[in-house]
Design an enzyme around this catalytic site. Structure first.
Site, PDB file in Angstrom:
ATOM      1  N   THR A  17       0.813  -1.210   0.000  1.00 38.34           N
ATOM      2  CA  THR A  17       0.000   0.000   0.000  1.00 38.34           C
ATOM      3  C   THR A  17       0.850   1.265   0.000  1.00 38.34           C
ATOM      4  O   THR A  17       0.486   2.269  -0.620  1.00 38.34           O
ATOM      5  CB  THR A  17      -0.938   0.008   1.219  1.00 38.34           C
ATOM      6  N   SER A  61       1.549  -7.596  -0.735  1.00 36.95           N
ATOM      7  CA  SER A  61       2.328  -8.486   0.126  1.00 36.95           C
ATOM      8  C   SER A  61       1.834  -9.932   0.106  1.00 36.95           C
ATOM      9  O   SER A  61       2.619 -10.852   0.362  1.00 36.95           O
ATOM     10  CB  SER A  61       2.355  -7.956   1.562  1.00 36.95           C
ATOM     11  N   THR A  93       1.184  -4.339   4.319  1.00 34.89           N
ATOM     12  CA  THR A  93       0.961  -4.674   5.728  1.00 34.89           C
ATOM     13  C   THR A  93       0.227  -5.995   5.933  1.00 34.89           C
ATOM     14  O   THR A  93       0.235  -6.526   7.035  1.00 34.89           O
ATOM     15  CB  THR A  93       0.162  -3.553   6.418  1.00 34.89           C
ATOM     16  N   ASP A  94      -0.402  -6.546   4.886  1.00 33.75           N
ATOM     17  CA  ASP A  94      -1.202  -7.761   5.088  1.00 33.75           C
ATOM     18  C   ASP A  94      -0.380  -8.924   5.613  1.00 33.75           C
ATOM     19  O   ASP A  94      -0.855  -9.710   6.435  1.00 33.75           O
ATOM     20  CB  ASP A  94      -1.886  -8.163   3.775  1.00 33.75           C
TER      21      ASP A  94
END
Length: 337
Positions: A17, A61, A93-94
């Protein structure tokens, strides 16, 4: 003005992101920005450090693979060999908590390796990426950050890789640590709340040859499916290890416990708690599928390890041909005093 007196920091971008912007003709945001683009969005960074930026990947990710992270690890180690005081990897961030944990298992250096990202796209109002990256540089150049392994820096907080979890899908405060944050930023300085923790590191796997299954336990597990030996026998044979994300303090259904007993004779089986906080029990519950029963049949309890991180730890242990029972015990001992 010469910047040769400033510490060196290397930034490698993997996508996510933080690098995403709208693209014409496409719905939603997608990875478009490189590491250099991200650095250029931070005013005054040249007064803090000599920053070298390099694009290593540019994907969401969830599309990263262990091999991508091993490649990023090799790059990061080369930066340290070239004199970097700290290294930063930007990614989505996932799966950030998983990437950070895997790299922490393989990072023996005193210099900090920092993973960070953003919860808002680069074109959003009040995008958090630039501030998170600036904070990461401030953490990377701090002498206080040495010897702490891999750190996650998000929302002005510093987390240890072993404890951090993404606990909110969209909030800027998405990342938390079960035992509290490792540190924070105060007036641009990294401040920690304790001495560096005990750590255990392993040799870098030369390749990804082992597979570990993650199995989520739940109410009313599929008893019909679990009764089909001809279906589950081949499933168990496909994996080199299995991690169960058990309910409560690390418990499974009676019928699942039978499979745990069978598979634990053939390969390492780890049982964790899927609650997101706290440790598994070890000596409390004696009913079928409770932790005493599972251990009596060869299962290993995961303690404070989250299921996702336990899967990665078991993978690294198996790739290094270590005794799983002993290696996991050693790692769990490093998490507490």
């Amino acid at each position: 003005m010469s910047t040769s007196h400033l510490p060196k920091v290397s930034v490698g971008s993997l996508g996510g992101t933080i690098s995403m912007t709208p693209e014409s003709g496409q719905s939603g945001i997608v990875p478009t920005l490189s590491a250099s683009d991200l650095i250029s969005s931070i005013p005054g960074v040249s007064e803090l450090a000599q920053v070298q930026a390099e694009a290593l990947n540019q994907v969401a990710s969830i599309h990263l693979k262990p091999s991508d992270l091993l490649t990023a690890l090799d790059w990061a180690e080369q930066q340290v060999a070239n004199g970097a005081a700290g290294v930063i990897l930007t990614q989505g961030t996932d799966t950030l908590e998983e990437s950070a944990f895997l790299l922490d298992l393989l990072w023996p250096h005193e210099e900090p390796l920092i993973l960070m990202g953003a919860m808002r796209g680069a074109a959003s109002v009040a995008a958090d990426g630039p501030a998170n990256l600036l904070n990461s540089i401030q953490v990377a150049i701090s002498a206080n950050s040495r010897g702490r392994g891999v750190l996650v820096v998000m929302n002005e907080q510093i987390h240890y890789a072993r404890w951090v979890q993404k606990k909110h899908s969209l909030s800027l405060a998405a990342f938390v640590s079960d035992v509290g944050v490792a540190g924070t930023l105060v007036e641009s300085q990294a401040v920690y709340f304790s001495a560096p923790p005990k750590r255990v590191t392993y040799a870098r796997p030369s390749a990804a040859t082992k597979t570990v299954l993650l199995w989520l336990n739940h109410l009313g597990e599929h008893s019909d499916l679990l009764s089909q030996q001809d279906t589950l026998d081949p499933l168990g044979e496909k994996f080199d290890g299995i991690v169960f994300a058990g309910v409560g303090a690390g418990h499974v259904s009676t019928i699942t416990a039978r499979w745990v007993a069978k598979w634990a004779k053939l390969k390492p089986v780890l049982v964790c708690t899927a609650t997101g906080s706290g440790s598994t029990a070890f000596t409390t519950y004696g009913y079928p599928g409770g932790e005493i029963d599972l251990q009596n049949h060869g299962a290993i309890m995961g303690g404070f390890l989250s299921p996702k991180k336990a899967r990665l730890l078991l993978w690294v242990i198996l790739e290094n041909n270590l005794d799983a029972q002993a290696a996991i015990k050693d790692y769990l001992n490093s998490m507490t005093y």
